[in-house]
Design a protein around this motif. Structure first.
Motif, PDB file in Angstrom:
ATOM      1  N   THR A 119       0.830  -1.201   0.000  1.00 18.20           N
ATOM      2  CA  THR A 119       0.000   0.000   0.000  1.00 18.20           C
ATOM      3  C   THR A 119       0.866   1.253   0.000  1.00 18.20           C
ATOM      4  N   ASP A 120       0.211   2.408  -0.203  1.00 19.95           N
ATOM      5  CA  ASP A 120       0.945   3.676  -0.197  1.00 19.95           C
ATOM      6  C   ASP A 120       1.544   3.955   1.164  1.00 19.95           C
ATOM      7  N   LEU A 132       4.733   1.937   1.511  1.00 25.91           N
ATOM      8  CA  LEU A 132       5.808   2.518   0.714  1.00 25.91           C
ATOM      9  C   LEU A 132       6.377   3.774   1.364  1.00 25.91           C
ATOM     10  N   ILE A 133       5.503   4.599   1.935  1.00 22.74           N
ATOM     11  CA  ILE A 133       5.986   5.814   2.604  1.00 22.74           C
ATOM     12  C   ILE A 133       6.816   5.452   3.822  1.00 22.74           C
ATOM     13  N   ASP A 134       6.331   4.465   4.615  1.00 26.06           N
ATOM     14  CA  ASP A 134       7.104   4.059   5.803  1.00 26.06           C
ATOM     15  C   ASP A 134       8.450   3.489   5.410  1.00 26.06           C
TER      16      ASP A 134
END
Length: 263
Positions: free
Chosen positions: A12-13, A16-18
């Protein structure tokens, strides 16, 4: 389960951000006053209740005005009008449907826009004027109300001025005439000594005058004002029997003889 039936789940987005933050590829900025920091209590805008503004509609109060103020409001501000023309020349008032059909037959453009509808109280006041007064008096009351004036609106006193004017070295002055033209009331030529010491006979000159404002005009203006004042008194009494919603006509009247108050 075989590899063909295995379903791969995409990250999930948020994941990916983490992952990017953990790898050090993203710089995290602290929240500033223009981003996520909430407004401080002293910087918040006051609400409607603290400013004394109510969400409910304001209650409309009944206005207590004199008959002249009521007429000026009805005819001058609300633009109410008398209906003498429709009743006299067409034998009655036509409905809106008839007017629309006639305009459609003539291929005339329908009027659009304009001002808001006339207040019901203004229409009732106009009907009371038309019912209580003769045609001429009602039209005069309507004209004075639209102009927001009265017949004796400015001081008017008798005065005279030269009957004819002439421009000379000293500017404009009244044209003079020979006093012998007055007949028995005039003066005969007089003898005088001129600058050369000679005795000469010259005509006596006078300036013919005329009334710029005659006493008859002043008296007519006063009669018009008294008639208009009497019409307002009749209208005031007629409005006592009209059920107005937002206007109460008081006993206040314009001055009956304003020429006595002028200096």
């Amino acid at each position: 389960m075989s590899e063909m039936g295995r379903i791969e789940r995409k990250p999930t987005d948020r994941e990916l951000i983490d992952a990017a933050v953990a790898a050090g590829r993203v710089t995290v900025c602290p929240p500033g006053p223009g981003l996520a920091e909430p407004l401080r209590p002293e910087t918040r805008l006051p609400d409607a209740a603290s400013r004394g503004i109510s969400d409910r509609p304001q209650k409309r109060e009944v206005r207590r005005i004199g008959v002249r103020g009521a007429l000026e409001w009805a005819f001058g501000i609300e633009h109410a009008s008398l209906r003498f023309d429709d009743a006299d020349y067409f034998g009655g008032c036509f409905g809106v449907e008839y007017l629309l059909m006639e305009r459609g037959r003539l291929k005339a453009k329908i009027d659009g826009g304009g001002r808001s509808p006339i207040d019901d109280d203004a229409d009732l006041i106009a009907d009371a004027v038309q019912w209580a007064l003769p045609r001429g008096s009602a039209l005069r009351v309507q004209a004075m109300a639209k102009a927001m004036s009265m017949p004796w609106s400015s001081p008017l006193v008798p005065k005279v001025e030269p009957a004819a004017w002439v421009c000379g070295r000293g500017g404009w002055r009244g044209r003079t005439a020979d006093a012998r033209g007055l007949g028995a009331e005039g003066w005969r030529p007089m003898d005088r000594v001129n600058r050369l010491g000679r005795r000469v006979r010259e005509a006596v000159l006078y300036t013919p005058i005329t009334w710029a404002v005659s006493p008859q005009q002043v008296a007519r203006r006063r009669r018009d004002h008294l008639d208009w004042w009497g019409d307002l008194l009749t209208v005031r009494n007629a409005l006592r029997g009209v059920d107005l919603r937002w206007i109460e006509v008081t006993d206040a009247m314009p001055p009956m003889q304003p020429w006595k108050d002028q200096s």
